[in-house]
Design a protein around this motif. Structure first.
Motif, short mmCIF file in Angstrom:
data_model
loop_
_atom_site.label_atom_id
_atom_site.label_comp_id
_atom_site.label_asym_id
_atom_site.label_seq_id
_atom_site.Cartn_x
_atom_site.Cartn_y
_atom_site.Cartn_z
N ASN A 24 24.89 60.67 47.15
CA ASN A 24 24.63 61.85 47.97
C ASN A 24 24.33 61.44 49.40
O ASN A 24 23.59 60.48 49.64
CB ASN A 24 23.43 62.64 47.41
CG ASN A 24 23.78 63.39 46.14
OD1 ASN A 24 24.92 63.77 45.93
ND2 ASN A 24 22.79 63.61 45.29
N SER B 259 31.51 64.88 51.61
CA SER B 259 31.76 66.30 51.89
C SER B 259 32.01 66.53 53.37
O SER B 259 32.83 67.38 53.74
CB SER B 259 30.57 67.15 51.41
OG SER B 259 30.47 67.13 50.00
N GLU C 12 32.24 72.89 47.73
CA GLU C 12 31.10 72.63 46.85
C GLU C 12 30.33 73.94 46.63
O GLU C 12 30.13 74.72 47.57
CB GLU C 12 30.18 71.59 47.49
CG GLU C 12 28.98 71.24 46.64
CD GLU C 12 28.07 70.21 47.30
OE1 GLU C 12 27.02 69.90 46.71
OE2 GLU C 12 28.42 69.72 48.40
N GLN D 264 34.33 77.99 38.65
CA GLN D 264 35.01 76.84 39.26
C GLN D 264 36.52 76.97 39.11
O GLN D 264 37.28 76.64 40.04
CB GLN D 264 34.53 75.54 38.62
CG GLN D 264 35.08 74.29 39.31
CD GLN D 264 34.63 74.19 40.75
OE1 GLN D 264 33.45 73.96 41.02
NE2 GLN D 264 35.55 74.36 41.68
N ASP E 179 35.77 69.74 46.29
CA ASP E 179 34.45 69.20 46.58
C ASP E 179 33.52 69.47 45.40
O ASP E 179 33.10 70.60 45.16
CB ASP E 179 33.89 69.86 47.85
CG ASP E 179 32.72 69.07 48.44
OD1 ASP E 179 32.27 68.10 47.80
OD2 ASP E 179 32.26 69.43 49.54
N GLU E 180 33.22 68.42 44.65
CA GLU E 180 32.32 68.45 43.51
C GLU E 180 32.71 69.50 42.46
O GLU E 180 31.91 70.39 42.12
CB GLU E 180 30.88 68.70 43.97
CG GLU E 180 30.34 67.67 44.94
CD GLU E 180 30.03 66.32 44.30
OE1 GLU E 180 30.29 66.16 43.10
OE2 GLU E 180 29.55 65.43 45.01
N LEU F 162 30.23 69.98 39.37
CA LEU F 162 28.82 70.22 39.63
C LEU F 162 28.29 71.41 38.82
O LEU F 162 28.80 72.53 38.92
CB LEU F 162 28.59 70.47 41.12
CG LEU F 162 27.15 70.54 41.60
CD1 LEU F 162 26.45 69.19 41.42
CD2 LEU F 162 27.10 70.97 43.07
N GLU G 176 33.70 63.72 44.18
CA GLU G 176 33.10 63.95 42.86
C GLU G 176 31.93 63.00 42.64
O GLU G 176 32.07 61.78 42.76
CB GLU G 176 34.18 63.74 41.78
CG GLU G 176 33.73 63.89 40.36
CD GLU G 176 33.02 65.20 40.11
OE1 GLU G 176 31.82 65.15 39.81
OE2 GLU G 176 33.68 66.25 40.21
#
Length: 237
Positions: free
Chosen positions: A38, A43, A85, A143, A161-162, A165, A194
């Motif tokens: 992170n 991102s 995200e 998603q 983006d992710e 999640l 990811e």
């Protein structure tokens, strides 16, 4: 299908430099993963590619054409699309209405219908839930809609983006398989950010490891799965 070339890109948040000369290439028709902890800059890199963050230095080319001075709408028209995200759907709009938001740059009804058919073939649940409010869906279903919305612009390069999640493992696997199938069957290039590094590297043809706003390693997905540093830092080995 175009190739994306990112060269020596620098991005700031105010006075803070978030990307420090990032360079990488996305070959046409490949899945390329950006992995790292992170805050590593993954991102931010997608936002720079999409035109949502201004590039302070360096350049971004798509199919040989420099695009870092163009706006997000132009980049969508050129074939870039981002599934952000957190999904960012409109919760009080239906699934179908959310999908059509992604088609605002598509001129003809026939083209929109082709994109809808592609999305529904990829994610049958989207077809089943078409009349439901997006806010009533599970995280995994949302998603699927978010990825479908990005596909509605008929992109040549899809940025995710992710996508795993906050989603149940079974649905994560289903979405991952759909992304790989989409790439294989259509030739759409995928840039995948990811947090689940093992999943991303298994999916990717090529990958780049980010740390503190720089690229510190690159290689095929399989090579990086075997890399001792990657195993220790991201795979728990």
């Amino acid at each position: 299908m175009p190739t994306v070339e990112v060269k020596d890109v620098v991005v700031h948040y105010g006075l803070v430099e978030a990307l420090h000369g990032v360079s990488f290439t996305v070959p046409a028709g490949q899945i390329v993963a950006l992995v790292g902890s992170n805050g590593a800059g993954k991102s931010t890199t997608l936002k720079a590619l999409m035109g949502l963050k201004k590039v302070s230095a360096g350049s971004i080319h798509m199919d040989g054409r420099r695009i870092d001075a163009t706006g997000p709408a132009q980049r969508v028209s050129m074939g870039l699309a981002l599934s952000p995200e957190g999904r960012r759907l409109f919760p009080r709009m239906t699934v179908w209405e959310n999908l059509m938001v992604g088609a605002h740059t598509v001129g003809s009804a026939a083209a929109r219908n082709r994109s809808l058919e592609q999305v529904c073939a990829l994610f049958p649940r989207v077809q089943e839930r078409r009349s439901q409010l997006a806010g009533s869906l599970s995280g995994g279903e949302q998603q699927m809609v978010a990825i479908g919305r990005a596909l509605m612009s008929h992109p040549q390069i899809l940025m995710l983006d992710e996508p795993s999640l906050g989603i149940a493992p079974k649905i994560v696997s289903e979405i991952a398989q759909a992304i790989v199938r989409l790439n294989r069957e259509t030739g759409i290039s995928v840039i995948l950010v990811e947090q689940n590094a093992r999943l991303a590297l298994k999916m990717a043809h090529h990958a780049y490891v980010f740390e503190q706003g720089t690229v510190i390693r690159s290689g095929s997905g399989q090579e990086l799965l075997r890399d001792a540093f990657v195993q220790k830092a991201f795979l728990g080995v």
